[in-house]
Design an enzyme around this catalytic site. Structure first.
Site, PDB file in Angstrom:
ATOM      1  N   CYS A 156       0.833  -1.202   0.000  1.00 28.25           N
ATOM      2  CA  CYS A 156       0.000   0.000   0.000  1.00 28.25           C
ATOM      3  C   CYS A 156       0.866   1.249   0.000  1.00 28.25           C
ATOM      4  O   CYS A 156       2.092   1.180   0.042  1.00 28.25           O
ATOM      5  CB  CYS A 156      -0.941   0.012   1.204  1.00 28.25           C
ATOM      6  SG  CYS A 156      -0.072   0.314   2.758  1.00 28.25           S
ATOM      7  N   CYS A 212       3.392   1.597   2.812  1.00 29.02           N
ATOM      8  CA  CYS A 212       4.617   0.802   2.635  1.00 29.02           C
ATOM      9  C   CYS A 212       5.613   1.593   1.797  1.00 29.02           C
ATOM     10  O   CYS A 212       6.799   1.683   2.134  1.00 29.02           O
ATOM     11  CB  CYS A 212       4.313  -0.514   1.925  1.00 29.02           C
ATOM     12  SG  CYS A 212       3.142  -1.573   2.770  1.00 29.02           S
ATOM     13  N   ASP A 238      14.350  25.794 -31.547  1.00 29.81           N
ATOM     14  CA  ASP A 238      15.550  25.950 -32.357  1.00 29.81           C
ATOM     15  C   ASP A 238      15.125  25.669 -33.808  1.00 29.81           C
ATOM     16  O   ASP A 238      14.039  25.124 -34.050  1.00 29.81           O
ATOM     17  CB  ASP A 238      16.605  24.943 -31.885  1.00 29.81           C
ATOM     18  CG  ASP A 238      17.854  24.974 -32.738  1.00 29.81           C
ATOM     19  OD1 ASP A 238      18.295  26.073 -33.091  1.00 29.81           O
ATOM     20  OD2 ASP A 238      18.375  23.889 -33.072  1.00 29.81           O
ATOM     21  N   ASP A 282      21.951  24.250 -27.512  1.00 31.87           N
ATOM     22  CA  ASP A 282      20.612  24.362 -26.914  1.00 31.87           C
ATOM     23  C   ASP A 282      20.590  23.864 -25.468  1.00 31.87           C
ATOM     24  O   ASP A 282      19.582  24.044 -24.773  1.00 31.87           O
ATOM     25  CB  ASP A 282      19.588  23.540 -27.720  1.00 31.87           C
ATOM     26  CG  ASP A 282      19.462  24.013 -29.151  1.00 31.87           C
ATOM     27  OD1 ASP A 282      19.407  25.237 -29.356  1.00 31.87           O
ATOM     28  OD2 ASP A 282      19.425  23.163 -30.060  1.00 31.87           O
TER      29      ASP A 282
END
Length: 728
Positions: free
Chosen positions: A17, A20, A433, A620
């Site tokens: 769960c 946990c 670009d 870039d």
């Protein structure tokens, strides 16, 4: 000394769960050298970012210290075993619980069943303590390590219900032993459906894993040997026959073949590969016999990186998950406290509580009608504990992320940073670009006005650069490949060009001194690369690059959705404006240096909306990192890819529109999932405390809430496919 961040993924066993996952995450975060940890319940994985080199055994110990385990088994093998074990336990539980429930109904309607208490006592125990042994193990681990989880609630509820049966021999109370068996059976049914649906949702990773070869045919001086893929090393020569998958990344050194790379690149037509061409591990050799020299192995291969990126994104968290995590942190102990409080209220204030709810309880057939205060108090305790299992809350975000990121991967998008799912909804500007992004990135030399004697120098300079224009020139001059000129003090000046010394003379190859003198070419969208010796112009190359087929459509979709596209390129103004005019971009920044791209990103961020930067080159990288979301074209440089949050592996910039659609739909699903999980608990818990729900109905509702969250997540794919209109 600055530490380089490292990332690791661990496969965790024993989690059941959200609590946990939270406990494991907290333990990993405390390990010295761990900068960040995220644990995903839906994928049973832990993802850690390390600022120091931390040994795997130290990380495993941190997981084991809180009662869970780490395994090296493949994800699919773990899930297969888990699903098989749950299915076996579910079958045992249902074979017993269904007839037991029928007998219970007869017994509740005053039909005498001989030895019913004994039957209930024995067979309910088999369901709870044998079929439900994994739940007991999970709860025991949690309690021994002084925390709680969903298994704790199931254990409390089912064992308390079962204990009422032996206690009914010595006390005047209702026996709820059959309810204990029903709680475990419905819990196992919910777990089975949940595991099955999770298995379906992670299909994309499975498809990628299926492409990985298990062995390879290695050619040595002593002959051919088939060895496990783990034994293949860089430099080995592999023999690949028609119909076989290429085991790992490499370069063809002998033979030709058509290679199907569709599962990786999205290109449906097989590509012809010959000596000197690179091949990707996982692609399919269609028709030729080739020898391949291995260039990358293991985690360095393209396919492994793709799988790692998808799993990393599925295991990550979005900011909205932090709210759910804070709630589940206190959820289980709070619910146990509320269950005890409500039971005590009923026990010590029975008349007032009964008066408050009597008229409603008369209408509802599943409530018990008794004057036995202890029976009713136990009934309320059981229902409150069972209804509040926070499974739906724990699955709300990770399930949506699994489906969303898998869908993105199938569409040729690898989402590395899950935060992008939440950030993208506020995007106002997309900065593109030009070369390799809006254009194909496969420029070709159209005209070469340069002396033949200088061509070897130009080739040698360009062959050392990774820029698309450099590649175009080096390919054009490939005849000089076997007779390169020795370059000394080679330098790549980002945004300008390259330079190096040949025989004591410095040569520069890059942007022209006076771009206006080449206007007859630049006005047609062509680029110019000039060769100079000092200030003397020695020649130039005219390069053309086709615009991607999907660029105009992508820009139109963004504009229709209210997002402003902007071109930011290092190319000259004439070429930039020519391309921008064709695709429909109004705002253009040309002749931009890498550091200026970064400033432009910040300029648009200052306007108050999120900014996406899309690029493919080294120049870039800084802008991709600075933008709220960086998107790299997968064919670009490694630095650009490493700097991006999202990588486009198939197609062009139309994928930017796709990722915005997927992100918005996924984030909407996360919000709906969390809203449903919260709403369910807000409504159901008070009803349980008032005695207006039955433990069996509560368990069924709890299971259905988890399944509903999963189904809503799976619908992300259908919503995206239906959303075919141009507007995002």
């Amino acid at each position: 000394m600055e530490h380089t961040e490292k990332k690791k993924s661990l496969r965790i066993t024993g989690m059941t769960c959200a609590n946990c996952a939270r406990i494991v995450e907290k333990s990993l975060s405390k390990v010295e050298g761990v900068k960040f940890a995220a644990v995903n319940l839906a994928t049973n994985t832990a993802f850690v970012v390390l600022e120091d080199d931390v040994d795997d055994e130290v990380l495993a110990k941190a997981v084991e210290n809180v009662g869970y385990g780490v395994t090296d088994e493949p994800v699919e093998a773990i899930e297969e075993k888990r699903l098989k074990r749950i299915k076996t336990n579910l079958i045992i539980a249902l074979i017993i619980t269904i007839p037991l429930s029928i007998l219970m109904l007869f017994h509740m309607n005053n039909v005498h069943i001989p030895y019913f208490k004994e039957i209930e006592l024995i067979f309910a125990a088999i369901v709870i303590f044998y079929a439900g042994r994994d739940t007991i193990r999970g709860a025991t681990i949690a309690l021994l390590h002084k925390h709680s989880n969903m298994d704790t609630l199931i254990l409390f509820g089912s064992v308390t219900a079962w204990l009422t049966t032996p206690l009914s021999y010595v006390m005047d109370i209702h026996a709820f032993g059959s309810i204990g068996a029903m709680i475990v059976s419905l819990h196992l049914l919910g777990r089975f459906i949940e595991s099955y649906l999770r298995d379906r949702a992670s299909k994309q990773v499975k498809e990628l894993l299926a492409l990985q070869s298990k062995d390879a045919r290695v050619i040595t001086d002593k002959g051919e040997f088939t060895v496990p893929i783990e034994a293949v090393k860089e430099g080995h020569v592999l023999l690949i026959k028609p119909g076989e998958r290429i085991p790992t990344d490499g370069e063809i050194i002998e033979g030709t073949a058509l290679v199907d790379e569709s599962m990786i690149t999205g290109e449906p037509i097989p590509v012809e590969k010959a000596q000197g061409d690179s091949v990707i591990g996982g692609s399919l050799n269609v028709n030729g016999v080739v020898k391949v020299r291995v260039t990358k192995t293991g985690e360095d291969t393209f396919l492994s990186k793709m799988i790692s990126l998808v799993q990393e994104a599925q295991g990550a968290k979005v900011p909205i998950q932090q709210l759910a995590d804070r709630i589940t942190n206190y959820f289980v102990p709070t619910i146990v406290a509320l269950a005890l409080i409500s039971a005590l209220l009923w026990y010590f204030n029975f008349e007032n509580m009964n008066m408050l709810t009597h008229s409603i309880r008369d209408i509802l057939p599943w409530t018990i009608h008794t004057e036995n205060i202890l029976s009713l108090s136990i009934f309320v305790f059981l229902t409150t504990v069972v209804i509040a299992c926070p499974c739906a809350l724990g699955l709300a975000t990770p399930m949506a992320l699994i489906v969303g990121t898998s869908l993105a991967a199938k569409r040729g998008l690898l989402i590395r940073n899950a935060e992008a799912i939440q950030t993208v909804k506020s995007v106002g500007y997309v900065l593109f670009d030009k070369t390799g992004t809006i254009t194909e990135g496969k420029p070709k030399v159209a005209i070469a006005e340069i002396d033949d004697a200088l061509k070897p120098i130009a080739y040698s300079l360009m062959s050392l650069s990774t820029h698309p224009l450099s590649k175009a020139i080096s390919e054009y001059l490939s005849q000089y490949k076997n007779s390169p000129v020795k370059i000394e003090e080679f330098t790549e000046i980002h945004g300008k060009g390259v330079q190096g010394i040949v025989d004591g003379i410095t040569y520069f190859l890059g942007k022209p001194k006076d771009i206006d003198s080449y206007s007859k070419y630049t006005s047609q969208g062509k680029s110019i690369v000039e060769l100079r010796k000092g200030e003397e112009i020695l020649g130039f190359f005219v390069i053309e690059d086709s615009i991607r087929e999907d660029s105009m459509q992508a820009i139109a979709e963004l504009k229709n959705s209210g997002i402003i596209p902007v071109m930011v390129t290092g190319d000259n103004e004439n070429t930039a404006k020519y391309v921008a005019n064709i695709v429909g971009i109004e705002q253009v920044y040309a002749n931009v240096k890498p550091e200026e791209k970064l400033n432009i990103v910040r300029k648009f961020q200052a306007l108050g909306k999120k900014v996406i930067m899309v690029g493919d080159g080294i120049n870039d990288a800084a802008a991709l990192k600075a933008a709220d979301i960086g998107i790299a074209i997968g064919s670009g440089s490694d630095l650009a890819i490493d700097s991006a949050d999202i990588i486009i592996t198939k197609g062009g910039i139309s994928k930017v529109a796709d990722v915005i659609k997927i992100s918005k739909i996924t984030f909407q699903a996360i919000k709906v999932n969390l809203l449903f999980a919260f709403f369910y608990n807000v409504i159901a818990i008070p009803l349980a405390m008032l005695g207006l729900l039955h433990p069996a109905i509560a368990e069924a509702a709890m299971a259905m809430s988890s399944i509903t969250v999963i189904f809503n997540s799976i619908r992300i794919r259908n919503k995206f496919e239906k959303n075919t209109h141009p507007s995002i």
